[in-house]
Design a protein around this motif. Sequence first.
Motif, PDB file in Angstrom:
ATOM      1  N   HIS A 210      36.974 -38.217  10.689  1.00 43.84           N
ATOM      2  CA  HIS A 210      36.976 -38.717  12.413  1.00 43.84           C
ATOM      3  C   HIS A 210      35.790 -39.763  10.893  1.00 43.84           C
ATOM      4  O   HIS A 210      35.947 -41.151  11.584  1.00 43.84           O
ATOM      5  CB  HIS A 210      36.404 -38.232  12.877  1.00 43.84           C
ATOM      6  N   VAL A 211      34.963 -39.630  10.598  1.00 46.69           N
ATOM      7  CA  VAL A 211      34.370 -39.772   9.775  1.00 46.69           C
ATOM      8  C   VAL A 211      34.289 -41.330   8.980  1.00 46.69           C
ATOM      9  O   VAL A 211      34.088 -41.993   9.233  1.00 46.69           O
ATOM     10  CB  VAL A 211      32.966 -39.190   9.346  1.00 46.69           C
ATOM     11  N   LEU A 212      35.773 -40.680   8.269  1.00 42.65           N
ATOM     12  CA  LEU A 212      35.766 -41.874   8.123  1.00 42.65           C
ATOM     13  C   LEU A 212      36.868 -42.631   8.060  1.00 42.65           C
ATOM     14  O   LEU A 212      36.764 -43.952   7.918  1.00 42.65           O
ATOM     15  CB  LEU A 212      37.422 -40.822   6.489  1.00 42.65           C
ATOM     16  N   GLU A 213      37.352 -42.604   9.266  1.00 45.06           N
ATOM     17  CA  GLU A 213      38.091 -43.470  10.063  1.00 45.06           C
ATOM     18  C   GLU A 213      37.053 -45.160  10.765  1.00 45.06           C
ATOM     19  O   GLU A 213      37.245 -45.942  10.896  1.00 45.06           O
ATOM     20  CB  GLU A 213      39.181 -42.861  11.105  1.00 45.06           C
ATOM     21  N   ARG A 214      36.152 -43.815  11.365  1.00 43.75           N
ATOM     22  CA  ARG A 214      35.052 -44.567  11.958  1.00 43.75           C
ATOM     23  C   ARG A 214      33.983 -45.781  10.894  1.00 43.75           C
ATOM     24  O   ARG A 214      32.932 -46.589  10.894  1.00 43.75           O
ATOM     25  CB  ARG A 214      34.095 -43.795  12.975  1.00 43.75           C
ATOM     26  N   SER A 215      33.996 -45.631   9.783  1.00 49.79           N
ATOM     27  CA  SER A 215      33.144 -45.652   8.683  1.00 49.79           C
ATOM     28  C   SER A 215      33.960 -46.881   7.744  1.00 49.79           C
ATOM     29  O   SER A 215      33.705 -47.700   6.946  1.00 49.79           O
ATOM     30  CB  SER A 215      32.224 -44.909   7.974  1.00 49.79           C
ATOM     31  N   ALA A 216      35.088 -46.988   8.041  1.00 50.11           N
ATOM     32  CA  ALA A 216      36.179 -47.797   7.809  1.00 50.11           C
ATOM     33  C   ALA A 216      36.343 -49.142   7.721  1.00 50.11           C
ATOM     34  O   ALA A 216      36.443 -50.074   7.337  1.00 50.11           O
ATOM     35  CB  ALA A 216      37.850 -46.998   7.847  1.00 50.11           C
ATOM     36  N   PRO A 217      35.743 -49.616   9.189  1.00 52.01           N
ATOM     37  CA  PRO A 217      35.726 -50.887   8.814  1.00 52.01           C
ATOM     38  C   PRO A 217      34.662 -52.064   8.578  1.00 52.01           C
ATOM     39  O   PRO A 217      33.992 -51.194   7.952  1.00 52.01           O
ATOM     40  CB  PRO A 217      35.734 -51.180  10.769  1.00 52.01           C
ATOM     41  N   ARG A 218      34.816 -53.332   8.094  1.00 52.73           N
ATOM     42  CA  ARG A 218      33.713 -54.181   7.838  1.00 52.73           C
ATOM     43  C   ARG A 218      32.774 -53.761   7.625  1.00 52.73           C
ATOM     44  O   ARG A 218      31.543 -54.473   7.378  1.00 52.73           O
ATOM     45  CB  ARG A 218      34.175 -55.135   7.239  1.00 52.73           C
ATOM     46  N   ASN A 219      32.137 -53.691   9.184  1.00 53.50           N
ATOM     47  CA  ASN A 219      31.042 -54.400  10.190  1.00 53.50           C
ATOM     48  C   ASN A 219      30.058 -52.700   9.524  1.00 53.50           C
ATOM     49  O   ASN A 219      29.343 -52.152  10.436  1.00 53.50           O
ATOM     50  CB  ASN A 219      31.163 -54.811  11.218  1.00 53.50           C
ATOM     51  N   VAL A 220      30.912 -51.488   9.766  1.00 52.06           N
ATOM     52  CA  VAL A 220      30.346 -50.218   9.184  1.00 52.06           C
ATOM     53  C   VAL A 220      30.104 -49.683   7.780  1.00 52.06           C
ATOM     54  O   VAL A 220      31.426 -50.221   6.380  1.00 52.06           O
ATOM     55  CB  VAL A 220      30.889 -48.962   9.976  1.00 52.06           C
ATOM     56  N   THR A 221      28.764 -49.302   7.796  1.00 51.74           N
ATOM     57  CA  THR A 221      28.356 -48.910   6.405  1.00 51.74           C
ATOM     58  C   THR A 221      28.159 -47.443   5.792  1.00 51.74           C
ATOM     59  O   THR A 221      27.149 -46.844   6.670  1.00 51.74           O
ATOM     60  CB  THR A 221      27.399 -49.762   5.241  1.00 51.74           C
ATOM     61  N   LEU A 222      28.668 -46.517   5.635  1.00 50.02           N
ATOM     62  CA  LEU A 222      28.326 -45.374   5.281  1.00 50.02           C
ATOM     63  C   LEU A 222      28.002 -45.609   4.346  1.00 50.02           C
ATOM     64  O   LEU A 222      28.937 -45.100   3.232  1.00 50.02           O
ATOM     65  CB  LEU A 222      29.225 -44.060   5.670  1.00 50.02           C
ATOM     66  N   GLN A 223      26.412 -44.586   3.547  1.00 48.38           N
ATOM     67  CA  GLN A 223      26.272 -44.122   2.244  1.00 48.38           C
ATOM     68  C   GLN A 223      26.008 -42.387   3.018  1.00 48.38           C
ATOM     69  O   GLN A 223      24.777 -42.470   3.367  1.00 48.38           O
ATOM     70  CB  GLN A 223      24.748 -44.982   1.833  1.00 48.38           C
ATOM     71  N   VAL A 224      26.018 -41.941   2.251  1.00 49.62           N
ATOM     72  CA  VAL A 224      25.247 -40.538   1.342  1.00 49.62           C
ATOM     73  C   VAL A 224      24.127 -40.133   0.519  1.00 49.62           C
ATOM     74  O   VAL A 224      24.644 -40.757  -0.813  1.00 49.62           O
ATOM     75  CB  VAL A 224      26.236 -39.585   1.495  1.00 49.62           C
ATOM     76  N   VAL A 225      23.228 -39.271   0.941  1.00 45.73           N
ATOM     77  CA  VAL A 225      22.235 -38.703   0.107  1.00 45.73           C
ATOM     78  C   VAL A 225      23.026 -38.279  -0.755  1.00 45.73           C
ATOM     79  O   VAL A 225      22.728 -36.548   0.238  1.00 45.73           O
ATOM     80  CB  VAL A 225      20.851 -39.165   0.465  1.00 45.73           C
ATOM     81  N   PRO A 226      22.414 -38.136  -1.606  1.00 43.67           N
ATOM     82  CA  PRO A 226      23.473 -36.345  -2.454  1.00 43.67           C
ATOM     83  C   PRO A 226      22.716 -35.331  -2.465  1.00 43.67           C
ATOM     84  O   PRO A 226      21.372 -36.068  -2.751  1.00 43.67           O
ATOM     85  CB  PRO A 226      24.014 -37.216  -4.223  1.00 43.67           C
ATOM     86  N   PHE A 227      22.760 -34.188  -3.336  1.00 42.21           N
ATOM     87  CA  PHE A 227      21.555 -33.529  -3.614  1.00 42.21           C
ATOM     88  C   PHE A 227      20.986 -33.967  -4.666  1.00 42.21           C
ATOM     89  O   PHE A 227      19.514 -32.811  -5.011  1.00 42.21           O
ATOM     90  CB  PHE A 227      22.042 -32.529  -3.894  1.00 42.21           C
ATOM     91  N   GLU A 228      21.538 -34.170  -5.561  1.00 43.78           N
ATOM     92  CA  GLU A 228      20.642 -34.590  -6.827  1.00 43.78           C
ATOM     93  C   GLU A 228      19.227 -35.573  -6.346  1.00 43.78           C
ATOM     94  O   GLU A 228      18.586 -35.594  -7.382  1.00 43.78           O
ATOM     95  CB  GLU A 228      21.210 -35.231  -8.216  1.00 43.78           C
ATOM     96  N   ALA A 229      19.255 -36.915  -5.865  1.00 43.20           N
ATOM     97  CA  ALA A 229      18.296 -37.545  -5.083  1.00 43.20           C
ATOM     98  C   ALA A 229      17.250 -36.656  -4.961  1.00 43.20           C
ATOM     99  O   ALA A 229      15.945 -38.172  -5.356  1.00 43.20           O
ATOM    100  CB  ALA A 229      18.745 -38.321  -3.892  1.00 43.20           C
ATOM    101  N   GLY A 230      17.245 -35.757  -4.721  1.00 37.03           N
ATOM    102  CA  GLY A 230      15.768 -34.884  -4.396  1.00 37.03           C
ATOM    103  C   GLY A 230      15.071 -35.704  -2.831  1.00 37.03           C
ATOM    104  O   GLY A 230      15.500 -35.885  -2.564  1.00 37.03           O
TER     105      GLY A 230
END
Length: 299
Positions: A210-230
């Motif tokens: 669902h998250v991948l589908e909702r974030s697929a359109p060109r007007n939607v941007t999803l960025q994940v903050v990885p564990f390594e970001a501290g």
Amino acid sequence: MGIVEGDAAGVEHTGGGAGVRAVPAGEWEREPHPSDSLRTFGAFVQALREHAGLSRADLGARVSYSKHTVESVELGRRMPDEAFVERAEEALGNTGALRKAARHLTRGEAGLAAWFRRWARLEREAVSLCTYECRLVPGLLQSEAYARAVFEGTIPLRTDEELEQQLTARMERQAMMRDRPTVPFSFIVEEHVFRRRFGDAELMRGLLDHVLERSAPRNVTLQVVPFEAGLHACLDGPLQVLETPEGRRLGYSEGQKNGRLISDVKEVSVLCQRYETLRSQALSPGESRALLERLRGEL
């Protein structure tokens, strides 16, 4: 979002501009709270029914709905459908009052926390929306099963009717992402949010799909903050920033049982700076999608 759409309770900042007013928690009823338009329409129905000398059961029989449905409409708990409005209009004098009142009904209030309603209305008109979340999947990206699990875990417990109101409100709120394809929606979410298990593997796969589908359109941007970001600039908690059609930026933040709409220019500027800083530290949209797909494959 968490407990209800808006995730907190207690303080609502109403109005706009520099005159934002904090409203003490005690002035609000426990959620979910019926919308003003639903309550007003219900009061019209009740007043006309009582004027006609009918009980709720009597009116129910005349409009072919149950006594409980009539009660729910009168108390503002239920959105009346077109058939109810027409039949009640005819049964209660054909004055035209119910037809006119029905034009002003809005769905988006029942199931929304009182402190969140102002922000929800602003969202629907915004020309851009940015969301950072570190607790759970943002409401606009939640699958129905995930949202239901969140609501079912709410304390105090909700009735089945309240739970369904909340779930309906959340799913209807998501529709604005489909209906507004030219509005930029940006999300930054901590990696651990997507790793937190709920239900079985099938439900987790459904959430990630669902998250991948909702974030697929060109007007939607999803960025994940990885564990390594501290450690980073947004550790004070979740935040949202939007831009109004007039070019004004407003912020919103939440805590335990409270929510805050932020209109002060300097405060909003700080939130924007934090968000942009974190955007540079998070994974790119492509890397973020790859991470979610990998998490899905591990289930």
